[in-house]
Design a protein around this motif. Structure first.
Motif, PDB file in Angstrom:
ATOM      1  N   ARG A   1       6.586   5.242  -5.476  1.00 26.95           N
ATOM      2  CA  ARG A   1       5.159   4.573  -5.475  1.00 26.95           C
ATOM      3  C   ARG A   1       4.283   5.617  -5.708  1.00 26.95           C
ATOM      4  NH1 ARG A   1       5.708  -0.789  -3.246  1.00 26.95           N
ATOM      5  NH2 ARG A   1       3.392  -0.547  -2.472  1.00 26.95           N
TER       6      ARG A   1
ATOM      7  N   SER B   1      -3.040   3.383  -1.014  1.00 24.37           N
ATOM      8  CA  SER B   1      -2.197   4.001  -0.146  1.00 24.37           C
ATOM      9  C   SER B   1      -2.377   4.111   1.148  1.00 24.37           C
ATOM     10  CB  SER B   1      -2.019   5.494  -0.654  1.00 24.37           C
ATOM     11  OG  SER B   1      -1.862   5.715  -2.022  1.00 24.37           O
TER      12      SER B   1
ATOM     13  N   GLU C   1       3.707  -2.987   2.317  1.00 22.60           N
ATOM     14  CA  GLU C   1       3.485  -1.549   2.092  1.00 22.60           C
ATOM     15  C   GLU C   1       3.847  -0.768   3.588  1.00 22.60           C
ATOM     16  OE1 GLU C   1       2.225   1.986   0.137  1.00 22.60           O
ATOM     17  OE2 GLU C   1       2.515   0.029  -0.560  1.00 22.60           O
TER      18      GLU C   1
ATOM     19  N   HIS D   1       7.797  -0.150   3.876  1.00 18.89           N
ATOM     20  CA  HIS D   1       8.304   1.004   2.942  1.00 18.89           C
ATOM     21  C   HIS D   1       8.764   2.054   4.062  1.00 18.89           C
ATOM     22  CE1 HIS D   1       8.384  -0.285  -1.189  1.00 18.89           C
ATOM     23  NE2 HIS D   1       7.554  -1.201  -0.851  1.00 18.89           N
TER      24      HIS D   1
END
Length: 517
Positions: free
Chosen positions: A95, A105, A141, A144
């Motif tokens: 990513r 992020s 997110e 991950h």
């Protein structure tokens, strides 16, 4: 007649199957009605196949059917490749966040918390159907970076029983559960989600004490020199914080639940009994932070000398001119160089230290004390030993200390505390830790939010509290990057982009058409 009847049976069977699936998608419960509809539909479809068997068989043997079958197999084959590639990308994904502020992020602290997660955490979000997209995107997110995190969404209107069992009374409630320990939040922000994860996975809530009684900075005074923002940052990291008057009850020691003692810019000297309390506390593995400002009494410098610190009677001046870019004068040095230490690992954010004093290593310190310089000013700086009476100051080779100058350092020493010996008699070894800043203003309400000041302050708290996994750059609020245009600029964009450019393209097309004719 049979052919017409078979077609009706087939269409009716297909309709019943679709109706059963639609009802299930609405209620999310397989009730009796769903089973009746699905069973009846499948039975009618099977009847259709039996009645039309010869027609279906003949159709399957036709040339067009064979071509269609080959095409279907090719489509299935391609879909299979796409599915396998998708699975591989999901398992081994890469990513990249191309936004300037890294808006999409996760912060370094969040990643560290997730990578060090050693307990299973279940997150349940109570949202109306269709309103959970933002949280789901964030939790995707989060997933991950750890396999310990599981989550689901519950619509309170569709599943009131589950909602009641959790004691949820409002939409948007997010419940974190880890081994029976729960934490609830109502805001979908990275900071709150990460703090909730820390809360439910932390075995013990550690307590921070700040000293009072010697004119120290006030953690409850919301002024420019107050420390209310520092207090809130400590609370946001799920620590407890309380004041401590060392002089009260001379016979008592510093509380056993004190994880970190903060002494911020004291204006009067410590009493001997207070020095003894702090000494005993550190000798048993205690942790302390001293913020020694330019007007702090000299007794604190003498006290800290035995722990490896030499605090200069000076003011650090930065002549590099970098501070002027941020509206800071030469007496507000900017630090962008940090020592090799857990506090400053991967820390690349500038920090500001107004009217800071220099800190150096005491050459006469005990050999078992390790000293580390953390924050250093630029090579164009120096420690001015003469009183600053104007904006014009210059370096005096025989008097001042040439930069880079340290304004923040730490020391560490291994100690043993027999009071913590287990039943087998083995004495456990502890580490006393001390952090000394040559400035207190950097953590005040005026400067804590500037650049990396808050991160450095909280990283130091985390290191002193022996929670190194929390040392990082914390989540920031999204940067406002709107482009404000004047009325003239807006009209210019309208004329050029909306009117002139399409007209030019239209005219060019006409010219090309005429030439070809």
């Amino acid at each position: 007649m049979i052919k017409k009847f078979a077609n009706i049976v087939g269409w009716l069977g297909l309709a019943l199957v679709l109706l059963g699936l639609i009802i299930y998608s609405i209620n999310l419960v397989m009730g009796v009605l769903n089973w009746v509809l699905l069973g009846s539909g499948l039975f009618l479809l099977l009847t259709f196949i039996i009645l039309k068997f010869n027609t279906i068989k003949t159709g399957l043997n036709s040339r067009s059917t064979k071509f269609g079958t080959n095409a279907a197999f090719m489509i299935i084959f391609v879909l299979g490749i796409v599915i396998v590639v998708n699975i591989l990308f999901a398992r081994f994904s890469y990513r990249a966040d191309l936004t300037a502020s890294k808006f999409f992020s996760l912060a370094e602290q969040t990643r560290k918390v997730l990578e060090n997660l050693d307990k299973d955490v279940k997150i349940t979000g109570f949202f109306k159907t269709g309103e959970e997209a933002r949280l789901q995107e964030m939790l995707d997110e989060y997933s991950h970076f750890t396999s310990r995190l599981k989550y689901e969404f519950v619509d309170p209107d569709k599943k009131p029983g589950i909602t009641k069992n959790f004691g949820v009374k409002s939409y948007g409630t997010i419940v974190f559960d880890c081994a029976g320990k729960q934490e609830r939040i109502n805001n979908v922000t990275e900071e709150e989600i990460t703090n909730a994860l820390i809360t439910v996975t932390r075995d013990k809530i550690k307590k921070i004490y700040y000293s009072k009684g010697h004119g120290e900075r006030d953690f409850d005074n919301a002024s420019q020199t107050g420390f209310t923002k520092a207090k809130q940052s400590i609370l946001d990291e799920n620590y407890q914080i309380s004041e401590l008057v060392l002089a009260i009850n001379p016979q008592d020691s510093i509380p056993d639940d004190c994880s970190v003692l903060i002494i911020a810019d004291p204006q009067t000297e410590l009493f001997d009994i207070e020095k003894e309390k702090i000494t005993n506390y550190l000798a048993s593995g205690g942790k302390a932070m001293f913020l020694i400002d330019s007007d702090s009494p000299s007794g604190y410098s003498d006290f800290l000398a035995k722990y490896g610190f030499v605090i200069g009677n000076d003011i650090v001046v930065d002549a590099s001119g970098i501070g002027q870019l941020f509206g800071a004068g030469p007496t507000i040095p900017i630090v962008s160089k940090y020592g090799d230490h857990a506090i400053s690992k991967d820390f690349n954010v500038m920090t500001f230290f107004p009217l800071a004093r220099s800190i150096a290593e005491n050459p006469d310190k005990a050999p078992d004390i390790s000293f580390t310089s953390i924050a250093q000013t630029s090579p164009q700086s120096w420690a001015e030993t003469s009183p600053i009476v104007s904006d014009r100051v210059s370096f005096e080779d025989n008097q001042d200390i040439k930069g880079p100058v340290t304004v923040f350092a730490v020391s560490e020493k291994s100690v043993v505390n027999p009071a913590y010996a287990p039943d087998n008699g083995e004495i456990k070894e502890f580490k006393s830790r001390i952090a000394v800043f040559g400035d207190a203003d950097f953590a005040s309400d005026s400067y804590l939010s500037v650049q990396g000041n808050n991160d450095l302050f909280m990283n130091t708290i985390s290191w002193l509290a022996e929670e190194e996994d929390l040392i990082s750059v914390r989540p920031k609020n999204p940067e406002d990057r709107r482009l404000n245009l004047t009325q003239k600029q807006s009209r210019l964009i309208l004329y050029l982009g909306v009117i002139l450019l399409p007209v030019l393209i239209f005219i060019t097309g006409i010219v090309v058409y005429v030439k070809r004719k």
